[in-house]
Write an enzyme that holds these catalytic residues in place. Structure first.
Site, short mmCIF file in Angstrom:
data_model
loop_
_atom_site.label_atom_id
_atom_site.label_comp_id
_atom_site.label_asym_id
_atom_site.label_seq_id
_atom_site.Cartn_x
_atom_site.Cartn_y
_atom_site.Cartn_z
N HIS A 120 -7.24 -4.30 10.46
CA HIS A 120 -7.03 -4.10 9.01
C HIS A 120 -5.74 -4.78 8.55
O HIS A 120 -4.81 -4.96 9.32
CB HIS A 120 -7.08 -2.62 8.62
N ASP B 61 0.82 -1.22 0.00
CA ASP B 61 0.00 0.00 0.00
C ASP B 61 0.85 1.27 0.00
O ASP B 61 2.06 1.21 0.15
CB ASP B 61 -0.96 0.00 1.20
N GLU C 188 -9.65 -1.57 5.42
CA GLU C 188 -10.25 -1.23 6.71
C GLU C 188 -11.52 -2.05 6.94
O GLU C 188 -12.09 -2.62 5.99
CB GLU C 188 -10.62 0.26 6.71
N ASN D 33 -7.43 -2.25 14.56
CA ASN D 33 -8.83 -2.57 14.22
C ASN D 33 -8.95 -3.79 13.31
O ASN D 33 -10.00 -4.07 12.75
CB ASN D 33 -9.52 -1.36 13.57
#
Ligand code: GLP
Length: 253
Positions: A146, A75, A151, A144
Site C-alpha cells: 500500500h 493520510d 490498500e 502489502n
C-alpha cells in the site's frame, strides 16, 4: 551505494537505514533549495522518521530554509483527534514541524475528526490542485504494497477519501499502539490519482519485511492489488532502499 535505473525509476541501494535517510534528505533538500515556493508531500511511519531527523539537522545548521515551503500529508487515521499522540497530526508536529522553520499555516493534514469526511476530502484535493501540485511526494510502502492508506483493491482510487484498513495494516501498525484493538479501522487517504499528479516521487523502504513489496513495485505487473506498482507509470520516481529491502529485487534482476 549502488544505483540502478529501471524504467522511469532511479533506484539507490544503501547499506542501512541511516544511509537511506541521509540520501533521502539530500534529494528532498535539493528540491527545497531549487524551488522558490516548494511544495512537499509528506509521509508518516517509522521509515521517514530518520529523513526528518536529517532535515531538522540541516535546518538547524542553516543549510536549508523551510520558510517558503508548503506541505501536504498523505493520510490520517479516522476517527482520531489532533491531540491524540497516535494521530499523524501529532507525529508530524513532534517529528518535524516543531523543529524547523516551516510556517505551520502552510501545512495540511487530512482532519481525522472531520464530521463531513467527503467535504473534507474534496477540500483537501482542491487545495493540492490550487497550489499547482506537489513538487516532491515522499512515500513509504506497506508490507502489502500500500501507499498512503491506499490498500490492495480491485481498482486504483483516484481521489482523497475515507477507506477501511486491512487486517495486515492494522497488525503492522499495532506496534505504535498499546493494544491492537486501539488501532483505528479506518483512515482518510490521499488517492492514487492525487499522488500520481506529483511532479516527483521519492519512495523509501527499509528492512526485510518490505523486500517482496519492493520487488513487485518495480518488476511486477501494474495492478491495484499491489498499489505501489502504479509508480511504474510515473515519469520521475526515485526509490531509496536499504540492503534488506532491496534483497528480493536484486535477486530477480
Ligand atoms: C502506514 C502509512 C504509510 C506508510 C506505511 C509504512 O500505514 N499510512 O504511509 O508508508 O504505513 O509504515 P512504516 O514506515 O512504519 O513501515
Amino acid at each position: 551505494m549502488q544505483n540502478i535505473k529501471i524504467l522511469n525509476m532511479d533506484i539507490y541501494i544503501t547499506k542501512d537505514y541511516d544511509e537511506m535517510s541521509k540520501k533521502a534528505a539530500e534529494v528532498v533538500a535539493s528540491v527545497v533549495k531549487e524551488k522558490e515556493n516548494p511544495i512537499l508531500g509528506l509521509a508518516t511511519g517509522g521509515t521517514p522518521a530518520g529523513l526528518y531527523k536529517e532535515l531538522i539537522a540541516m535546518n538547524k545548521a542553516g543549510e536549508i530554509d523551510f520558510s517558503k515551503t508548503s506541505a501536504f500529508n498523505l493520510d490520517e487515521y479516522y476517527p482520531i483527534s489532533k491531540e491524540s499522540d497516535q494521530s499523524y497530526y501529532y507525529f508530524m508536529r513532534e517529528n518535524l514541524f516543531k523543529h524547523i522553520n516551516i510556517d505551520t499555516d502552510k501545512t495540511y493534514i487530512p482532519d481525522g475528526s472531520a464530521e463531513d469526511v467527503e467535504k473534507e476530502s474534496e477540500a483537501f484535493d482542491k487545495l493540492v490542485r490550487d497550489t499547482g501540485g506537489v513538487d516532491m511526494q515522499i512515500l513509504g510502502i506497506g508490507t502489502n504494497g500500500h501507499i498512503a492508506f491506499n490498500e490492495p483493491a480491485d481498482n486504483f482510487p483516484t481521489k482523497t477519501q475515507k477507506v477501511n484498513l486491512t487486517e495486515s495494516t492494522i497488525e503492522d501498525n499495532a506496534r505504535f499502539f498499546d493494544n491492537i484493538d486501539d488501532v483505528p479501522k479506518e483512515a482518510i487517504t490521499m488517492g492514487i490519482g492525487t499522488i500520481m499528479n506529483s511532479k516527483r516521487i521519492i519512495m523509501l523502504a527499509s528492512g526485510a519485511n518490505k523486500a517482496e513489496a519492493i520487488k513487485e513495485t518495480v518488476l511486477g505487473n501494474v495492478r491495484p492489488q499491489l498499489p505501489a506498482s502504479i509508480l511504474q507509470f510515473h515519469k520521475d520516481v526515485t526509490i531509496i532502499l536499504d540492503e534488506a529491502a532491496a534483497k528480493d529485487l536484486l535477486e530477480s534482476l
